[in-house]
Design an enzyme around this catalytic site. Sequence first.
Site, PDB file in Angstrom:
ATOM      1  N   LYS A  54       0.854  -1.207   0.000  1.00  0.00           N
ATOM      2  CA  LYS A  54       0.000   0.000   0.000  1.00  0.00           C
ATOM      3  C   LYS A  54       0.884   1.250   0.000  1.00  0.00           C
ATOM      4  CE  LYS A  54      -3.778  -2.412   2.258  1.00  0.00           C
ATOM      5  NZ  LYS A  54      -4.464  -2.791   3.502  1.00  0.00           N
ATOM      6  N   GLN A  98      -4.632  -1.719   9.823  1.00  0.00           N
ATOM      7  CA  GLN A  98      -4.478  -3.023   9.174  1.00  0.00           C
ATOM      8  C   GLN A  98      -4.991  -4.126  10.098  1.00  0.00           C
ATOM      9  OE1 GLN A  98      -3.298  -3.453   5.955  1.00  0.00           O
ATOM     10  NE2 GLN A  98      -3.862  -5.595   6.195  1.00  0.00           N
ATOM     11  N   ASP A 123     -11.232   2.578   4.306  1.00  0.00           N
ATOM     12  CA  ASP A 123     -11.632   1.169   4.193  1.00  0.00           C
ATOM     13  C   ASP A 123     -13.151   1.036   4.072  1.00  0.00           C
ATOM     14  OD1 ASP A 123      -9.625  -0.714   3.992  1.00  0.00           O
ATOM     15  OD2 ASP A 123      -9.249  -0.834   6.145  1.00  0.00           O
TER      16      ASP A 123
END
Length: 291
Positions: A54, A98, A123
């Site tokens: 990422k 994460q 997200d």
Amino acid sequence: MSATVLEGKFYAAQIKEGIKKDISVLKNKHGITPGLAVIIVGENPASKVYVASKHRSCEEIGIYSEVIELPADVSKEILLAKIAQLNNNDQIHGILVQLPLPDHIKENEAEILNSIDPNKDVDGFHPVNVGKLSIGEEHLVPCTPYGCVKMLELAGIDIEGKNAVIIGRSNIVGKPMFNLLLSRNATVTVCHSRSKDLASITKQADILIAAVGKPHFVTSDMVKPGAVVIDVGINRIAEKKLVGDVDFEQVKQVAGAITPVPGGVGLLTIAMLLHNTVKAACLIHNVTITN
Ligand code: NAP
């Protein structure tokens, strides 16, 4: 007959081209550099690989990227304080924690994710964004299902009026996928581990989405000839071997189009994270986005 293989690299590149243009407008016209902060807790090797990827993708495209590494035994309070700081940091437009979190704070996952400012929730897991998606207002949408739908659209595959079947009902993939396909006027069925006679349902699908987490779960006898099969699964079956939820070699003989693993949906997931970060920057600064 062999199915058309929908290569993630090809569609991700198209999405990234649009994002680059938006970043250039944001930087040159508005003096804004979109910024993403990724928090990683502990030493989970797979998580480290995802986070590094990422970070690299952000740097390549011109997004400012910060990786915040916290020790495996970090307290919930310290993690919440870090998120609060990022919520107030003008350089940061997207915040991502994460997953999975270490065991001692796993039970606090919802509280931790819900503490992210919904306008920075790239997200798309915050209840505000989940709710908006469910009423057809796409704000910040979970990256993996969003990437699947974008790929269908870019490939010129009509969704409207189609029978779409999703195997899997997770909050991350199955449920948001349901809302995205429904709002694009598909007739959508969601299957799960208690569904009876799964094959009889999946065989009705014009578009079949597999998000199960079981290697080679979908076999050719479960697929209608000519169907579009999107494989979300990522399963490690040997040290360096990743496979999807679909038995690719078998199913490609029956399907009309199919995504490979690796090289399919995963690449779209990262592209949509970049998209969401730029979108968040636009929302926060009240700038209209083109893509
Ligand atoms: P998950 O939370 O474990 O959900 C799996 C779903 O599959 C559940 O709804 C489960 O049903 C259902 N299921 C399990 N066994 C089944 C069976 N025998 N028949 C029908 N349904 C069954 O997984 P997830 O987070 O959605 O992820 C799914 C897969 O996608 C995993 O391989 C994951 O690694 C991958 N993934 C990939 C990306 C990407 O970027 N490509 C992103 C996210 C996830 P119940 O609800 O009844 O238990």
